[in-house]
Enzyme design. Structure first.
Site, PDB file in Angstrom:
ATOM      1  N   ASP A  63       0.805  -1.221   0.000  1.00 43.46           N
ATOM      2  CA  ASP A  63       0.000   0.000   0.000  1.00 43.46           C
ATOM      3  C   ASP A  63       0.838   1.272   0.000  1.00 43.46           C
ATOM      4  O   ASP A  63       0.334   2.349  -0.291  1.00 43.46           O
ATOM      5  CB  ASP A  63      -0.851   0.032   1.277  1.00 43.46           C
ATOM      6  CG  ASP A  63      -2.157  -0.690   1.113  1.00 43.46           C
ATOM      7  OD1 ASP A  63      -2.645  -0.774  -0.017  1.00 43.46           O
ATOM      8  OD2 ASP A  63      -2.685  -1.176   2.126  1.00 43.46           O
TER       9      ASP A  63
HETATM   10  C1  BGC Z   1       0.036   1.128   6.453  1.00 44.26           C
HETATM   11  C2  BGC Z   1      -0.285  -0.073   5.641  1.00 44.26           C
HETATM   12  C3  BGC Z   1      -1.765  -0.207   5.498  1.00 44.26           C
HETATM   13  C4  BGC Z   1      -2.393   1.083   5.019  1.00 44.26           C
HETATM   14  C5  BGC Z   1      -3.883   0.990   5.049  1.00 44.26           C
HETATM   15  C6  BGC Z   1      -0.586   2.338   5.856  1.00 44.26           C
HETATM   16  O1  BGC Z   1      -0.324   3.447   6.617  1.00 44.26           O
HETATM   17  O2  BGC Z   1       1.420   1.283   6.580  1.00 44.26           O
HETATM   18  O3  BGC Z   1       0.256  -1.227   6.213  1.00 44.26           O
HETATM   19  O4  BGC Z   1      -2.060  -1.193   4.563  1.00 44.26           O
HETATM   20  O5  BGC Z   1      -1.982   2.185   5.771  1.00 44.26           O
HETATM   21  O6  BGC Z   1      -4.484   2.070   4.460  1.00 44.26           O
HETATM   22  C1  NOJ Z   2      -2.003  -3.884   5.306  1.00 39.95           C
HETATM   23  C2  NOJ Z   2      -3.132  -3.904   4.341  1.00 39.95           C
HETATM   24  O1  NOJ Z   2      -4.306  -4.319   5.007  1.00 39.95           O
HETATM   25  C3  NOJ Z   2      -2.835  -4.808   3.168  1.00 39.95           C
HETATM   26  O2  NOJ Z   2      -3.869  -4.744   2.237  1.00 39.95           O
HETATM   27  C4  NOJ Z   2      -1.525  -4.435   2.551  1.00 39.95           C
HETATM   28  O3  NOJ Z   2      -1.259  -5.349   1.513  1.00 39.95           O
HETATM   29  C5  NOJ Z   2      -0.407  -4.430   3.553  1.00 39.95           C
HETATM   30  N1  NOJ Z   2      -0.757  -3.573   4.663  1.00 39.95           N
HETATM   31  C6  NOJ Z   2       0.921  -3.985   2.967  1.00 39.95           C
HETATM   32  O4  NOJ Z   2       0.935  -2.642   2.674  1.00 39.95           O
END
Ligand code: BGC
Ligand code: NOJ
Length: 803
Positions: A483
């Site tokens: 993400d």
């Molecule tokens: C986090 C990710 C997460 C995302 C969700 C980010 O700030 O680091 O792990 O998937 O937010 O929107």
């Molecule tokens: C958490 C999110 O829920 C997931 O969709 C994503 O793939 C991981 N973070 C890595 O960014």
């Protein structure tokens, strides 16, 4: 260092000291009423939706952390203590918390009194029931005063913690005997109330928090408790609570039982009231009557245990690896069910007020629970696909209550559509239910747009094929699985979402990870097409797979590992050409699993992965970590080195590497990595790891972090599902296929074999794997070529596999 131990027979984790490094929690409930409960009895409850129907209040950044929740005070002479240590904080003579499957049990002892508190959410009941058994183990009479209290949340958890100008005026309760009813906003549009009740006559109550606690006091030292009294306060505005006081007199050796019930009731609009503004309590009375006696409680506990025994019996293993067995048989599958129920909504880290259901998250979670609850998996797949758009792209998230796509976050995460292919194929392989492909499924939830689910899968693949960049690789959009790798968002404004600002739609940034996904899931889709007689389509998809595979070999291979991406200016990311972020984990996992470049590239990529990204707790996301913020990379570089996407062990993708090892038939590599972060294997490092030793966490801080080895964000992570896939389908090698069950283990040298009992399409397969000279498969006594056990109508099938 450990703070407890596993009791595998009881299927419990037993915590032997209250001062765990963080609250160690459990989840109660499986239908509509859910509770989180920590090892000191903290936590909160909600009905279906942690944002909109929050029943009890929780302060995520409270000091001290985790105070409140379920507050029990036992007053014995001058001493006040709590069975689970909090909130009274009086040192106990003995403390123990057992987190079991769907219940938690606490035992506290002080000055000759033993308190055994068991908390569960019974099946099909919208309530939490707390059984408190007090035993006088001393040789003198004990006259105890017992308080139990909960603090109500004013339903909408966000309003509850923000809209105080209104909140402090609206709180309302009713009191009837030993029951406090919380009915804030019921007078107007709400049709639900909650109650807290004890099954014996009470000596007193309080329902106004500030009266009960007194000025300058917290939950550890309520004024009412200190004075052994109740002020009989009736909340009117401010903060409504339910605090119940009872007396318990116990002769030496005698026990007394109290049953507390925390319930939730909905009434139809025309049956809300019994008289003017007096709530209709009929349903509550029935619920209380159903849990009035110890026998009723014990029967509910038995039913819950039977439910879990049945569920977990669908896949069990017995091997020489006690810890592997413990993860597979109990805790990993349990966590998969928790992610099914909670997705990423409610934990001690996820506030329950943010994300709804993630498209990719839910698709991946399904891989871990499809064998447990196939019917609900089917429904989930159709729900997820219904938020997809006609061009194959999709909303990134949807709200579980409305099942509508979340417009605030929107779409543009270009890996999302492919996960639908992954989970649908997994569902059909598990169940043989091809009819799901015909399920009428709308686009963007618009009635009238329904097409067979198969068409959604087709459009998913087509989206990738038609959205490619300068190197022929799939466009990344806002981000892919990671993400935080935001290559088209150049955010310079504090607080702005890195992921949705999309202020630089380059139309160029590409993802090698999505390419690997496409090769893997495109190939799976082609195999599905073959099954259902779509051979032309199968051929066309295979041609696209070849093209993207070729592009990956030409532009995605860096020499010793797979590159990660190309940025908006066509520069490689995850390459030796970069100063930082030279290598990333994700494409090594997916390209190797997909077989891109064959075993030669696979082995080289894995060797580089271990060399640069490996640490004692697993494989880090990237190396070297980004030391400064780069707007052209996005959120990934916003995290300090070693945390989250910037170089932690992001546990979710470690099982991809385990599976990649299995793809190249390296059982030692697969098992070694599996054991580095499987919770049971690192239990003895609990003081470093800090989160629960019985469930996976999202991240473990990497080598560059100040707190290397420390985990965060326990419970709600895709790690649960992928770890179960890695160990059950990769290492143990038991894989559902369209035509049968594949038994193709990839064991480390240290394991000689194992036995698995696996329920698959109505047949129980009793599988024994052992090493030996006569390699091959024997099914019900007959040798069978290959490694697929054919389908059978028999209730039981015996399988022997020699490796
Ligand atoms: C986090 C990710 C997460 C995302 C969700 C980010 O700030 O680091 O792990 O998937 O937010 O929107
Ligand atoms: C958490 C999110 O829920 C997931 O969709 C994503 O793939 C991981 N973070 C890595 O960014």
């Amino acid at each position: 260092m450990q703070y407890g131990y596993f009791d595998d027979v009881a299927k419990e984790y037993v915590i032997t000291r209250a001062d765990t490094p963080l609250p160690w929690i459990n989840y109660l409930g499986s239908d509509g009423f859910f509770s989180l409960i920590s090892n000191t009895c903290g936590g909160y409850s909600f009905y279906k939706d942690a944002k909109l129907r929050r029943i009890t209040r929780f302060r995520y950044n409270n000091v001290p952390h985790d105070e409140g929740g379920r507050c029990f005070y036992i007053c014995d002479g001058d001493t006040v203590w709590s069975p689970a240590f909090l909130p009274a904080k009086t040192p106990l003579d003995f403390y123990r918390c057992r987190h079991g499957l769907g219940y938690s049990a606490f035992e506290g002892r002080k000055d000759g009194v033993r308190a055994a508190l068991t908390v569960t959410v019974p099946m099909h009941a919208d309530m939490e029931v707390q059984k408190l058994v007090l035993t006088n183990e001393s040789d003198t009479e004990k006259k105890l005063t017992v308080y139990a209290a909960v603090e109500w949340c004013l339903w909408n958890a966000v309003d509850d913690s923000t809209n105080f100008q209104r909140n402090w005026n609206i709180g309302e309760v009713e009191i009837e005997g030993g029951t406090v009813y919380h009915k804030t906003e019921y007078r107007e549009r709400r049709n639900h109330y909650a109650f807290y009740s004890v099954n014996v006559p009470i000596d007193g109550f309080d329902t106004d928090r500030d009266t009960f606690l007194g000025r300058f006091r917290g939950w550890s030292e309520p004024q009412a408790v200190e004075q052994r009294t109740s002020f009989m306060s009736v909340a009117s505005g401010w903060a409504p609570i339910a605090a119940l006081r009872v007396s318990v007199v116990l002769q030496p050796g005698e026990s007394g039982t109290l049953l507390y019930r925390l319930g939730y009731v909905e009434n139809p609009a025309d049956k809300k009231f019994e008289s003017l503004n007096v709530i209709n309590k009929e349903k509550a009375h029935a619920m209380l009557a159903a849990f009035e006696t110890e026998q009723q409680f014990d029967a509910a506990m038995d039913a819950r245990k039977a439910y879990w025994t049945d569920l977990l019996s669908r896949f069990t293993v017995k091997s020489s690896e006690e810890k592997l067995d413990r993860m597979v048989n109990i805790w990993n599958q349990y966590q998969c069910m928790v992610t099914f129920n909670m997705s990423r909504s409610a934990s001690y880290y996820e506030s329950g007020t943010g994300r709804g259901m993630g498209f990719r998250d839910s698709c991946q979670d399904l891989l871990g629970f499809v064998h447990l609850i196939p019917e609900r998996a089917r429904e989930r797949i159709v729900d997820i696909a219904s938020i997809q758009f006609a061009d194959g792209s999709t909303y990134h998230q949807y709200q579980p209550l409305t099942k509508r796509g979340n417009a605030d976050v929107g779409s543009g995460f270009n890996d999302d559509p492919l996960w639908l292919v992954a989970c649908t194929c997994a569902y059909i392989r598990e169940t043989g239910d091809f009819s799901i492909l015909d399920a009428p499924t709308p686009f963007n939830n618009e009635p009238g747009t329904e097409v067979p689910l198969l068409e959604h899968l087709r459009r998913s693949l087509n989206f990738t094929v038609t959205h490619r960049g300068p190197h022929g690789l799939p466009l990344i959009g806002r981000a892919d699985w990671n993400d935080c790798l935001n290559l088209n968002c150049f955010s310079l404004t504090p607080g702005e979402s890195f992921q949705t600002c999309s202020n630089f739609e380059s139309g160029k940034a590409e993802s090698v990870f999505i390419a690997g996904m496409f090769v893997k899931y495109g190939t799976e889709y082609a195999a599905l097409c073959d099954r259902i007689g779509l051979s032309e389509e199968a051929a066309a998809v295979r041609a696209s797979v070849k093209e993207i595979e070729q592009a990956t070999l030409e532009s995605g291979w860096d020499g010793e590992w797979f590159r990660r991406a190309y940025d908006a200016f066509e520069r490689p990311i995850g390459s030796r050409e970069n100063d930082e972020g030279k290598i990333f984990i994700e494409p090594q996992g997916f390209c190797v699993m997909a077989g891109v470049g064959g075993p030669d590239y696979g082995k080289r990529a894995l060797a580089s992965t271990e060399k640069y990204l490996g640490n004692e707790f697993g494989i880090e996301v990237l190396h070297p970590c980004y030391t400064e913020y780069h707007d052209y990379l996005g959120e990934i570089s916003s995290y300090p080195p070693g945390y989250k996407e910037n170089g932690s062990v992001f546990c979710h993708n470690n099982p991809w590497i385990t599976l990649a090892y299995c793809t190249v038939k390296d059982g030692n590599g697969a098992f070694d990595l599996y054991t580095r972060n499987a919770p049971a294997y690192i239990e003895d490092k609990s003081e470093i790891h800090r989160t629960e030793p019985y469930c996976y966490s999202q991240t473990i801080a990497g080598r560059d972090a100040k707190t290397y080895g420390e985990a965060k964000n326990a419970w709600l992570t895709g790690t649960a599902a992928w770890s179960f896939v890695a160990v059950s389908q990769g290492i143990l090698g038991i894989r559902p296929e369209y035509d049968g069950l594949v038994v193709d283990p990839c064991l480390p040298d240290t394991m000689d074999g194992f036995c698995v009992s696996r329920l698959f399409r109505g047949t129980r397969y009793d599988i024994t794997v052992r090493r030996g000279a006569n390699k091959g498969l024997v099914v019900d006594g007959k040798p069978i070529p290959g490694s697929t056990v054919p389908l059978t109508d028999a209730p039981v099938c015996t399988v022997e596999r020699t490796i």
